[in-house]
Write an enzyme that holds these catalytic residues in place. Structure first.
Site, short mmCIF file in Angstrom:
data_model
loop_
_atom_site.label_atom_id
_atom_site.label_comp_id
_atom_site.label_asym_id
_atom_site.label_seq_id
_atom_site.Cartn_x
_atom_site.Cartn_y
_atom_site.Cartn_z
N GLY A 243 0.76 -1.25 0.00
CA GLY A 243 0.00 0.00 0.00
C GLY A 243 0.79 1.29 0.00
N ASP B 243 0.97 3.13 4.53
CA ASP B 243 -0.17 3.78 3.89
C ASP B 243 -1.18 4.21 4.95
OD1 ASP B 243 -0.83 1.15 4.53
OD2 ASP B 243 -1.69 0.65 2.59
N ASP C 254 -4.18 1.10 11.16
CA ASP C 254 -5.53 0.81 11.62
C ASP C 254 -5.44 0.31 13.06
OD1 ASP C 254 -8.21 0.17 11.74
OD2 ASP C 254 -8.13 -1.49 10.33
N LYS D 11 -5.70 5.98 11.17
CA LYS D 11 -7.12 5.67 11.42
C LYS D 11 -7.24 5.17 12.84
CE LYS D 11 -9.22 2.16 9.17
NZ LYS D 11 -9.83 1.45 8.02
N PHE E 22 -13.57 2.39 5.59
CA PHE E 22 -12.63 1.67 4.74
C PHE E 22 -12.28 2.54 3.55
CE2 PHE E 22 -10.90 -1.33 1.79
CZ PHE E 22 -10.10 -2.10 2.62
N ASP F 231 -5.94 -0.54 -1.21
CA ASP F 231 -6.73 -1.43 -2.06
C ASP F 231 -7.93 -2.02 -1.34
OD1 ASP F 231 -5.19 -3.20 -0.32
OD2 ASP F 231 -5.87 -4.81 -1.65
N ARG G 248 -5.92 0.57 -6.18
CA ARG G 248 -4.67 1.17 -5.68
C ARG G 248 -4.25 2.38 -6.51
NH1 ARG G 248 -2.25 -2.18 -1.86
NH2 ARG G 248 -2.39 -4.41 -2.21
P1 IMP Z 1 -3.27 -2.76 11.01
O1 IMP Z 1 -2.29 -3.84 11.36
O2 IMP Z 1 -4.65 -3.09 11.52
O3 IMP Z 1 -2.84 -1.37 11.44
O4 IMP Z 1 -3.45 -2.80 9.45
C1 IMP Z 1 -2.63 -2.13 8.58
C2 IMP Z 1 -2.86 -2.59 7.17
O5 IMP Z 1 -4.23 -2.97 6.92
C3 IMP Z 1 -2.58 -1.44 6.23
O6 IMP Z 1 -1.22 -1.40 5.88
C4 IMP Z 1 -3.49 -1.77 5.06
O7 IMP Z 1 -2.84 -2.67 4.19
C5 IMP Z 1 -4.69 -2.47 5.68
N1 IMP Z 1 -5.79 -1.50 5.92
C6 IMP Z 1 -6.24 -1.04 7.10
N2 IMP Z 1 -7.26 -0.17 6.92
C7 IMP Z 1 -7.43 -0.08 5.58
C8 IMP Z 1 -8.33 0.69 4.75
O8 IMP Z 1 -9.17 1.49 5.21
N3 IMP Z 1 -8.19 0.53 3.41
C9 IMP Z 1 -7.29 -0.32 2.85
N4 IMP Z 1 -6.43 -1.04 3.58
C10 IMP Z 1 -6.50 -0.93 4.94
#
Ligand code: IMP
Length: 173
Positions: free
Chosen positions: A41, A98, A101, A129, A150, A157, A163
């Site tokens: 991403g 990118d 979350d 986020k 999302f 993506d 993307r």
């Molecule tokens: P985390 O480990 O929950 O912080 O997830 C991080 C990864 O989840 C990011 O690098 C993205 O690849 C994916 N991700 C989390 N939220 C989104 C979103 O809103 N759109 C697209 N990909 C997301």
């Protein structure tokens, strides 16, 4: 057909990247900085951010992790898919994401990178986020903060689609 609601348009993305690049350029003025993009991403954000940095000697590498077992998300479900190639021992490192979350991927990657003995590690994300955060990991530089939703486009993506959209959209299925 999903609905796409524009969240950040092209010019605003450009403006935010220039602003964050100015701060990073000041913080690392005259120093060497290894940018580590988190695949896939971050590839567009990294390309734009790296070209906006000034008076910083930049090296670029990539790392990739993947998570499995989506209903029981924990850092134990994360595996490394691609490691870095550059030796970061004693170097200043900026991990470029990118979107952060839950923060679990980032916590896993930062912990992994610490094992190489860098001088410092900071984190830069296009989007911070917040709503689902499950770690205390801090985002040192964030272009934008959103609470939830999302998002797709500008590297982000949904099942490998969207993307290449130049703007960022909130996707509603
Ligand atoms: P985390 O480990 O929950 O912080 O997830 C991080 C990864 O989840 C990011 O690098 C993205 O690849 C994916 N991700 C989390 N939220 C989104 C979103 O809103 N759109 C697209 N990909 C997301």
């Amino acid at each position: 057909m999903p609905e796409f609601i524009p969240v950040i348009e092209k010019l605003e993305i450009r403006h935010q990247i220039l602003k964050i690049a100015e701060t990073i350029s000041k913080d690392y003025h005259g120093r060497e900085l290894v940018l580590i993009g988190v695949l896939k991403g971050a590839f567009i954000f990294l390309a734009d951010l790296s070209r906006a940095l000034k008076r910083v000697e930049v090296k670029i590498d990539f790392i990739q992790a993947s998570s499995y077992g989506a209903d029981t998300i924990s850092s134990e479900n994360i595996v490394l898919k691609k490691d870095i190639d550059i030796d970061i021992r004693g170097k200043d490192v900026l991990v470029v994401e990118d979107i952060v979350d839950t923060g679990l991927t980032l916590a896993y990657l930062v912990d992994h990178l610490q094992g190489f003995g860098p001088r410092s590690i900071k984190v830069c994300a296009m989007i911070d986020k917040r709503e689902r955060r499950k770690t205390t990991i801090g985002v040192d530089y964030a272009c934008t903060t959103v609470e939830k939703g999302f998002l797709v486009g500008y590297g982000l993506d949904y099942a490998e689609d969207y993307r290449n959209l130049p703007e960022i959209y909130h996707m509603i299925l």
